[in-house]
Design a protein around this motif. Structure first.
Motif, PDB file in Angstrom:
ATOM      1  N   TRP A   1     -13.879  -3.949  -1.858  1.00 43.54           N
ATOM      2  CA  TRP A   1     -14.481  -3.021  -0.895  1.00 43.54           C
ATOM      3  C   TRP A   1     -15.948  -2.700  -1.206  1.00 43.54           C
ATOM      4  O   TRP A   1     -16.616  -2.071  -0.399  1.00 43.54           O
TER       5      TRP A   1
ATOM      6  N   SER B   1      -4.606  -1.217  -9.953  1.00 41.80           N
ATOM      7  CA  SER B   1      -4.470   0.164  -9.509  1.00 41.80           C
ATOM      8  C   SER B   1      -5.348   0.448  -8.298  1.00 41.80           C
ATOM      9  O   SER B   1      -4.910   1.090  -7.333  1.00 41.80           O
ATOM     10  N   GLU B   2      -6.569  -0.030  -8.323  1.00 40.79           N
ATOM     11  CA  GLU B   2      -7.479   0.201  -7.194  1.00 40.79           C
ATOM     12  C   GLU B   2      -7.033  -0.555  -5.939  1.00 40.79           C
ATOM     13  O   GLU B   2      -7.237  -0.085  -4.821  1.00 40.79           O
ATOM     14  N   SER B   3      -6.438  -1.726  -6.137  1.00 39.74           N
ATOM     15  CA  SER B   3      -6.055  -2.542  -4.981  1.00 39.74           C
ATOM     16  C   SER B   3      -4.897  -1.943  -4.197  1.00 39.74           C
ATOM     17  O   SER B   3      -4.694  -2.302  -3.028  1.00 39.74           O
ATOM     18  N   MET B   4      -4.116  -1.041  -4.814  1.00 40.89           N
ATOM     19  CA  MET B   4      -2.973  -0.471  -4.119  1.00 40.89           C
ATOM     20  C   MET B   4      -3.386   0.292  -2.867  1.00 40.89           C
ATOM     21  O   MET B   4      -2.624   0.381  -1.898  1.00 40.89           O
ATOM     22  N   ARG B   5      -4.587   0.831  -2.840  1.00 42.68           N
ATOM     23  CA  ARG B   5      -5.039   1.614  -1.692  1.00 42.68           C
ATOM     24  C   ARG B   5      -5.432   0.734  -0.511  1.00 42.68           C
ATOM     25  O   ARG B   5      -5.613   1.241   0.604  1.00 42.68           O
ATOM     26  N   TYR B   6      -5.569  -0.569  -0.747  1.00 42.12           N
ATOM     27  CA  TYR B   6      -6.078  -1.455   0.304  1.00 42.12           C
ATOM     28  C   TYR B   6      -5.070  -2.510   0.729  1.00 42.12           C
ATOM     29  O   TYR B   6      -5.365  -3.304   1.630  1.00 42.12           O
TER      30      TYR B   6
ATOM     31  N   SER C   1      -2.267  -2.105   2.316  1.00 41.36           N
ATOM     32  CA  SER C   1      -1.763  -1.832   3.663  1.00 41.36           C
ATOM     33  C   SER C   1      -2.744  -2.266   4.748  1.00 41.36           C
ATOM     34  O   SER C   1      -2.363  -2.402   5.920  1.00 41.36           O
ATOM     35  N   THR C   2      -4.005  -2.482   4.381  1.00 42.54           N
ATOM     36  CA  THR C   2      -5.008  -2.935   5.353  1.00 42.54           C
ATOM     37  C   THR C   2      -5.117  -4.446   5.420  1.00 42.54           C
ATOM     38  O   THR C   2      -5.994  -4.970   6.109  1.00 42.54           O
TER      39      THR C   2
END
Length: 292
Positions: free
Chosen positions: A76, A246-251, A253-254
């Motif tokens: 991102w 860990s950071e990739s978990m937020r993305y 779903s996109t």
């Protein structure tokens, strides 16, 4: 003469040529250990020598899917995921090898302490049972938290939680050697316990220590990634695989699947390669299978 008859000499020569290309179990195990070592060294060297320029923020390239220019895509912030993954694996290898080596040293000291007497053996057995009675991931998290997290906390936590199983193996070997005839003769000749431990027992446990190092190493990497994933491990500013996952978990779903897929796959390959190397090294050091 029947044209379908086989010349015995030619058949023997063909069998001899084929046997040259057949590898026994020892040779296959040695090849597996060499390939695993080459893989880990290559990843570590690439991560150490790779330029950090692709990690600079480039918002015009953010959220790019895998392509020829960016093999693992970009995140991102427009950072190259291939560079982040390789550097993260190199960092995990440094942490895992340091922690595994420290854990093996602790296991060796604890196992050899059993040869110093019954009182020392009881203390070692009590410590081994104590650490094995608690899930070491929970103990690892507590120790890492006490030492303030970061690389220091992770290394100390892994080193203090991964020694009991190997120490139990070393202790069993030492107790068996303690009753060996040449050890008893050395004791009757006035040799000190330390002399017996270093001259008679230490050479016998070196193969177990090497095998233990290769078997503890993948667990160290996985547990470093696990506690970093939950925020108790390495700093978020470091390109660790646990932080990337860990950071990739937020993305996810996109639809940005590449942020977790490639780093997780590479971590799995490194861990699996060293796990197989440890098993094959155990086979190499087994005298009963040496000549199979």
């Amino acid at each position: 003469m029947n044209i379908h008859e086989v010349n015995p000499g030619a058949e023997a020569a063909a069998g001899s040529r084929l046997s040259r290309f057949r590898f026994n179990r020892r040779q296959r195990a040695l090849g597996a250990v060499a390939l695993a070592g080459l893989l880990v060294v290559s990843v570590w060297t690439a991560g150490s020598l790779m330029s950090a320029d692709p990690l600079a923020t480039r918002l015009e390239l953010r959220n790019s899917a895998p392509s020829a220019a960016h093999l693992f895509g970009t995140d991102w912030l427009g950072r190259d995921m291939f560079t982040r993954t390789i550097k993260g694996l190199a960092l995990s290898i440094n942490v895992g090898m340091t922690a595994a080596a420290a854990s093996v040293v602790i296991a060796a000291l604890m196992g050899l302490a059993a040869a110093l007497g019954k009182a020392a053996d009881r203390v070692v057995s009590w410590l081994i049972d104590l650490f094995l009675s608690v899930p070491h991931l929970v103990t690892l998290i507590l120790i890492a938290f006490v030492f303030g997290g970061g690389m220091k906390g992770v290394v100390i936590g892994i080193a203090l939680t991964h020694w009991p199983t190997l120490a139990r193996v070393i202790r069993a070997e030492v107790l068996q050697l303690r009753t060996a005839e040449y050890v008893l003769i050395s004791r009757r000749m006035g040799k000190s316990r330390w002399w017996v431990v270093t001259r008679h027992m230490m050479p016998h446990i070196v193969p177990q220590l090497l095998t233990g190092l290769l078997l503890v190493f993948p667990h160290s990497i996985l547990h470093e990634a696990a506690i970093t994933f939950i925020g108790l491990g390495l700093s978020p500013h470091q390109p660790a695989v646990g932080i990337i996952l860990s950071e990739s978990m937020r993305y996810l779903s996109t639809g940005m699947w590449w942020l977790a897929f490639f780093p997780g796959l590479c971590l799995l390959l490194i861990v699996r390669a060293f796990d197989m190397a440890g098993e094959n090294l155990r086979l190499l050091l087994d005298p009963r299978r040496m000549h199979e």
